[in-house]
Write a protein that holds these residues in place. Sequence first.
Motif, mmCIF file in Angstrom:
data_model
loop_
_atom_site.group_PDB
_atom_site.id
_atom_site.type_symbol
_atom_site.label_atom_id
_atom_site.label_comp_id
_atom_site.label_asym_id
_atom_site.label_seq_id
_atom_site.Cartn_x
_atom_site.Cartn_y
_atom_site.Cartn_z
ATOM 1 N N UNK A 1 91.181 -18.148 -38.568
ATOM 2 C CA UNK A 1 89.792 -18.475 -38.869
ATOM 3 C C UNK A 1 89.583 -18.388 -40.365
ATOM 4 N N UNK A 2 88.696 -19.237 -40.906
ATOM 5 C CA UNK A 2 88.277 -18.987 -42.297
ATOM 6 C C UNK A 2 86.799 -19.292 -42.473
ATOM 7 N N UNK A 3 86.219 -18.612 -43.470
ATOM 8 C CA UNK A 3 84.796 -18.786 -43.767
ATOM 9 C C UNK A 3 84.649 -19.909 -44.783
ATOM 10 N N UNK B 1 93.449 -19.743 -47.151
ATOM 11 C CA UNK B 1 92.128 -19.486 -46.572
ATOM 12 C C UNK B 1 91.297 -18.606 -47.507
#
Lengths: 430, 170
Positions: free
Chosen positions: A194-196, A369
């Motif tokens: 996941x990445x923001x 990321x």
Amino acid sequence: MSNYCADHIASLVQPDRVHRDVYEDPKLFNLEMDRIFGRSWVYVGHASQVPNPGDFFATRIGLQPVVMTRHSDGEIYVVYNRCAHRGVKVVNEECGNAGRFMCMYHGWTYDTNGDLDFVTQEEGYPNHKFEKARDGMGRVAQWGAHNGFVFANLSSSGPSLQDWLGENSGFLDDVAISAPDGRVEVSGGVHRYLFHGNWKMQVENLIDMYHPAYSHESSSAKSGQQFSRREGDKGGIQFFEKRGKVRSMDGLGTHALPHGHTWQGGLPPLENTSESHREYVALLEKKHGPDRTREILTKKRHNVIFYPNMAMQELNPHIRVIRPVAVNRTEIFIYPVKLCGAPDTMFRDQLVNLNRTHSPTSLVQTDDVEAFARAQEGMLASGNKWILLARDGPKETLPSGRIKTTGTSEEGMRNHYRAWLNYMCSGSPT
Amino acid sequence: MTIEGGSATDELVLVRKIEKFLIREVDLLDDRQFDDWINLFTEDGYYWAPASIDQRTPDAEVSLFFDDVPMMKTRFARLRHPRVHSQIPPSRTSHMLSNVCVSKKHGSELCSAEARFQMLEFRLGYDQRTFGGKYEYDLVLGPDDRIRIAVKKATILNCDDIHLPIAVPF
């Protein structure tokens, strides 16, 4: 939805720059889900994930839940994961095998091609006549496969799958031929991270050969080489020349194709001394002879992007699925691609190396990321609202329409935005 | 705790010895004494964190971690690099382990241990995370009283979750 007019959207993309809103504006993100993921061909899964009747694989197209199934007729279907009754998501497991799908809420059941099978207490609907298809889960408008790679399109207009794939279908053929049995399968689990940041950052990073020496310096040794990416490889990618000077990746080349597809030229081949690699080469030579085998083993491309949501790499073959969640949140799923007929030890080594390069604990992706999250934050500074994509080099346009240019050119990103504009601004994609 | 053919005192001494060893092992991670952590492993030892809850082997599916000793050295050399961007600032961790069970055959130099664990992890700018689950160890008891790890397997409850980057082993 939003009231953005085509002129406004078009003003966000200039020839050498894009406005930060394309990464930061939630309204544009919703439009992208509708106009890009809602009307482009989108990668769904691989046929080998549903080998037997009743097998299913649940995923998303944009934000919409869908299921890829193998029906009792032996064919693959892509259906919306939604009960026709009250809209409840029907399939709640990622994969499995089912004779029928049953909705948990009121017990309606569906065939594995999405058709309505049975309505509980049907006598309570005196004024509604049920129809198998209309009251089914609903099939997506189009789907099709090339070498088992299944793509779907929520819209019935636009180019055919083969036209949309264009020269990228040749890449899928090259991947298949590099397997001794001439076919590949998706097995070996999945890496999820996941990445923001916005989904397009990952797409752009995949053809960014400008960043590795800077972003990934910590993964290179004193020799200036990254750790080896394959078992038996003599060394890894050379980031630095001997005196600490960054080695240019321009020689690799960037290739920009219609519909936003983009690829990088193959990395320079490394000598590989592992036993499994020797065995693999021998298997290919037996089938194709030494000349053709040498050709097969010379990788013409590194990362290949199937715009908007999938990329593949032939070195340690894998599929990368880009799953947008929100304007500033993106999931990445990495599926190993098994070359059928190759030695088991080679697949094992491939998995081990994917752990090192493409997992949440990776020595490489983690810095990518980090860059995406910092970009998502940095762009909030309003002193400069533009993202510069001006890096260029000599280029030529080939008869196929493919533009070939230097490896560190940002032509690939500009190519994405040409497709992006086309999807976002036109009435229907061309 | 079971020792086949051993006395009750043998059991108590061994369990305490293994517990102390395991506490030191996770302390080394929290103290970022990574070279000392690597030195706890046998030459062909490995650390494995499965990526699915029922994963049987690291050889047929991808894993969150599957590091042999050379890979551990590469991993931690990177963490010491001045430009390891995804670890600037670095993660802080706090490991706790409990419910230690040891089993060993009398006279054997091999011993297996299980424990439950939790690891808190915090990197400035991100929410604090909690990882937890089960440790399974294969240990080698040396004649010089030195314990070494042949296998450390850490199965976290959310091994198949969609994770933000993870830098320090569980």
